[in-house]
Design an enzyme around this catalytic site. Sequence first.
Site, PDB file in Angstrom:
ATOM      1  N   THR A  16       0.754  -1.245  -0.058  1.00  0.00           N
ATOM      2  CA  THR A  16       0.199   0.017  -0.163  1.00  0.00           C
ATOM      3  C   THR A  16       0.742   1.232   0.080  1.00  0.00           C
ATOM      4  O   THR A  16       1.767   1.273   0.423  1.00  0.00           O
ATOM      5  CB  THR A  16      -0.829  -0.019   1.268  1.00  0.00           C
ATOM      6  OG1 THR A  16      -0.160  -0.070   2.528  1.00  0.00           O
ATOM      7  CG2 THR A  16      -1.750  -1.279   1.314  1.00  0.00           C
ATOM      8  N   ASP A  17       0.204   2.365  -0.262  1.00  0.00           N
ATOM      9  CA  ASP A  17       0.605   3.761  -0.118  1.00  0.00           C
ATOM     10  C   ASP A  17       0.357   4.297   1.296  1.00  0.00           C
ATOM     11  O   ASP A  17      -0.116   3.538   1.988  1.00  0.00           O
ATOM     12  CB  ASP A  17       0.267   4.681  -1.425  1.00  0.00           C
ATOM     13  CG  ASP A  17      -1.120   4.827  -1.573  1.00  0.00           C
ATOM     14  OD1 ASP A  17      -1.710   4.682  -0.585  1.00  0.00           O
ATOM     15  OD2 ASP A  17      -1.680   5.185  -2.303  1.00  0.00           O
ATOM     16  N   LEU A  18       0.644   5.595   1.459  1.00  0.00           N
ATOM     17  CA  LEU A  18       0.727   6.230   2.673  1.00  0.00           C
ATOM     18  C   LEU A  18      -1.163   6.109   3.035  1.00  0.00           C
ATOM     19  O   LEU A  18      -1.258   6.114   4.264  1.00  0.00           O
ATOM     20  CB  LEU A  18       1.056   7.585   2.742  1.00  0.00           C
ATOM     21  CG  LEU A  18       2.637   7.756   2.604  1.00  0.00           C
ATOM     22  CD1 LEU A  18       3.017   9.026   2.364  1.00  0.00           C
ATOM     23  CD2 LEU A  18       3.277   7.120   3.892  1.00  0.00           C
ATOM     24  N   SER A  19      -1.643   5.953   2.121  1.00  0.00           N
ATOM     25  CA  SER A  19      -3.347   6.152   2.453  1.00  0.00           C
ATOM     26  C   SER A  19      -3.866   4.869   2.809  1.00  0.00           C
ATOM     27  O   SER A  19      -5.089   4.610   2.959  1.00  0.00           O
ATOM     28  CB  SER A  19      -4.033   6.838   1.146  1.00  0.00           C
ATOM     29  OG  SER A  19      -4.131   6.050   0.097  1.00  0.00           O
TER      30      SER A  19
END
Length: 151
Positions: free
Chosen positions: A27-30
């Site tokens: 995943t990314d930061l979100s």
Amino acid sequence: MNRPNLPDGTLDGDRHLYAVRVYYEDTDLSGITYHANYLRWFERARSDLLRRLEIDQRAAIEAGEGAYAVSEVMLKYLRPAKLDDDVLIETRCTQMRAASCRMHQRAFRGDELLAEAELRIGFVAPDGRPTRQPAAWREAFTRFMEPQDTA
């Protein structure tokens, strides 16, 4: 000692099913799956499909015969997969030719379609040039593509 099952897909008629889970690293930061990970999941599913069809790509590579390589991919993102989601990858072979095949792959969270890809996979010689797939491999894919009697 009890060992966990290795990642393993299954054949279901003319489709192959392969389960993945979204981990933090995906995943990314979100908390949404990074777009390139769908390509990785689709690749894992295709590799598992080869094993299910008893296609030993590693032996072909080691024997200097060749290997499969993606020559085209069109990927469409519809909804994001999120951290801890269970995702099911469905793979179908839609066309078989002498040196290539076309595949359609979809990623689902439950009944919800997250992403889908249309791919052309070519068989290439060690020098990188397209060459005919081994006949037994074409036959395995052709059998996989045939409609299954469910009655």
